[in-house]
Design a protein around this motif. Sequence first.
Motif, PDB file in Angstrom:
ATOM      1  N   ALA A  83       4.795   1.303  -4.063  1.00 51.74           N
ATOM      2  CA  ALA A  83       5.387   1.115  -5.388  1.00 51.74           C
ATOM      3  C   ALA A  83       6.876   1.432  -5.374  1.00 51.74           C
TER       4      ALA A  83
ATOM      5  N   TRP B  16      -1.272   4.713 -13.996  1.00 45.57           N
ATOM      6  CA  TRP B  16      -1.445   6.001 -13.325  1.00 45.57           C
ATOM      7  C   TRP B  16      -2.790   6.611 -13.703  1.00 45.57           C
TER       8      TRP B  16
ATOM      9  N   TRP C  43      -6.051  -2.765  -0.821  1.00 45.08           N
ATOM     10  CA  TRP C  43      -6.073  -3.863  -1.784  1.00 45.08           C
ATOM     11  C   TRP C  43      -7.259  -4.800  -1.593  1.00 45.08           C
TER      12      TRP C  43
ATOM     13  N   VAL D  68      -7.510  -2.587 -12.419  1.00 47.89           N
ATOM     14  CA  VAL D  68      -6.208  -2.881 -11.811  1.00 47.89           C
ATOM     15  C   VAL D  68      -5.993  -4.389 -11.734  1.00 47.89           C
TER      16      VAL D  68
ATOM     17  N   HIS E  43       0.820  -1.210   0.000  1.00 45.56           N
ATOM     18  CA  HIS E  43       0.000   0.000   0.000  1.00 45.56           C
ATOM     19  C   HIS E  43       0.854   1.261   0.000  1.00 45.56           C
TER      20      HIS E  43
ATOM     21  N   LEU F 218       1.950   1.625  -9.262  1.00 41.93           N
ATOM     22  CA  LEU F 218       0.718   2.364  -9.471  1.00 41.93           C
ATOM     23  C   LEU F 218       0.843   3.804  -8.995  1.00 41.93           C
ATOM     24  N   ASP F 219       0.651   4.734  -9.929  1.00 38.48           N
ATOM     25  CA  ASP F 219       0.543   6.170  -9.704  1.00 38.48           C
ATOM     26  C   ASP F 219       1.730   6.752  -8.951  1.00 38.48           C
TER      27      ASP F 219
ATOM     28  N   HIS G 105       1.428   0.428  -4.685  1.00 39.30           N
ATOM     29  CA  HIS G 105       0.778   1.706  -4.967  1.00 39.30           C
ATOM     30  C   HIS G 105       1.457   2.792  -4.142  1.00 39.30           C
ATOM     31  N   ASP G 106       1.784   3.933  -4.787  1.00 38.87           N
ATOM     32  CA  ASP G 106       2.307   5.072  -4.055  1.00 38.87           C
ATOM     33  C   ASP G 106       3.612   4.679  -3.340  1.00 38.87           C
TER      34      ASP G 106
END
Length: 297
Positions: free
Chosen positions: A109, A242, A43, A284, A34, A129-130, A105-106
């Motif tokens: 990631a 993204w 998730w 996703v 996360h 992700l992003d 993610h974030d």
Amino acid sequence: MNGMSGFVEQTVSVRGSGVHVVHGGAGHPVLLLHGFPQTHLVWRHVAASLAEDFRVVCADLPGYGASDPPAGEDGPARYAKRVTAATMVDVMRELGHERFSIVGHDRGALVALRAALDHPDTIEHLGVLDVIPTIDNWAALNGIGGVFAFHLYLLAQPSDLPERMIAADPNAFFGHFLDTWTAAADAIPADIRAAYLTAARAPRAIHAICQDYRASAFVDAEHDRIDRDAGRRLTMPVLAMWQDPGDTVLPFDPQRVWADWAPDLRTHVLPCGHFLPEERPDEVTAAIRDLIGEDER
């Protein structure tokens, strides 16, 4: 709060501290990480679907959620993505997985990226992700871009100023990001939002989050620079996703940035806010399945 039906909750002891995980399903192992200011619950939709075909592990990053802070003398170096990545590799080995795929993610990631760079024989697929790599992110932030990314500068302050400021009203601080970074109003329901705020406002978590961002400012960027200068690249298939920025002009091109790091790259742009796993879980999940491929099921 687990909030993930059918998943087993466990604390895995590695490197002198406990890492909180939930895991379920069977098949090729996939670790999901996360970002800020959340926990493994980001998730919950994606993991439930992936567990139909894969062994899914969701972990709270060190100091976040129900995970302990990393052991040892306090300082940003303990929260370097290199250290956290090695910790997550150890967690997966304790769970019986010598090789696995990783998606983050974030902040997660950035840990996933470092795991892939430092442990290429362990990480079979990488999903980010992003986010873009730390060194590229700092280079891109200039002008008004710094206004929208103010938290990067605030949380990285080397004194305890950010901890003291956040402690004055942590719900308002962390709630700001949960609310303004989300395009879909119902993506984070009230009970999940409350769980995020409860976890993040603990003094221990506030300090860990600040140390995480200090590490990005003072440690992680240098690790990235050394790798980039040495010509190191990601050797596994990579998925980068993204949010569609709409009319906002980004100060960087995510496609170009990730292509410089990943020769085997696939990308997806989704019409949503920052929290892709919650706002667009079906897309996703489908992209992760495509990344890992039928041969790993």
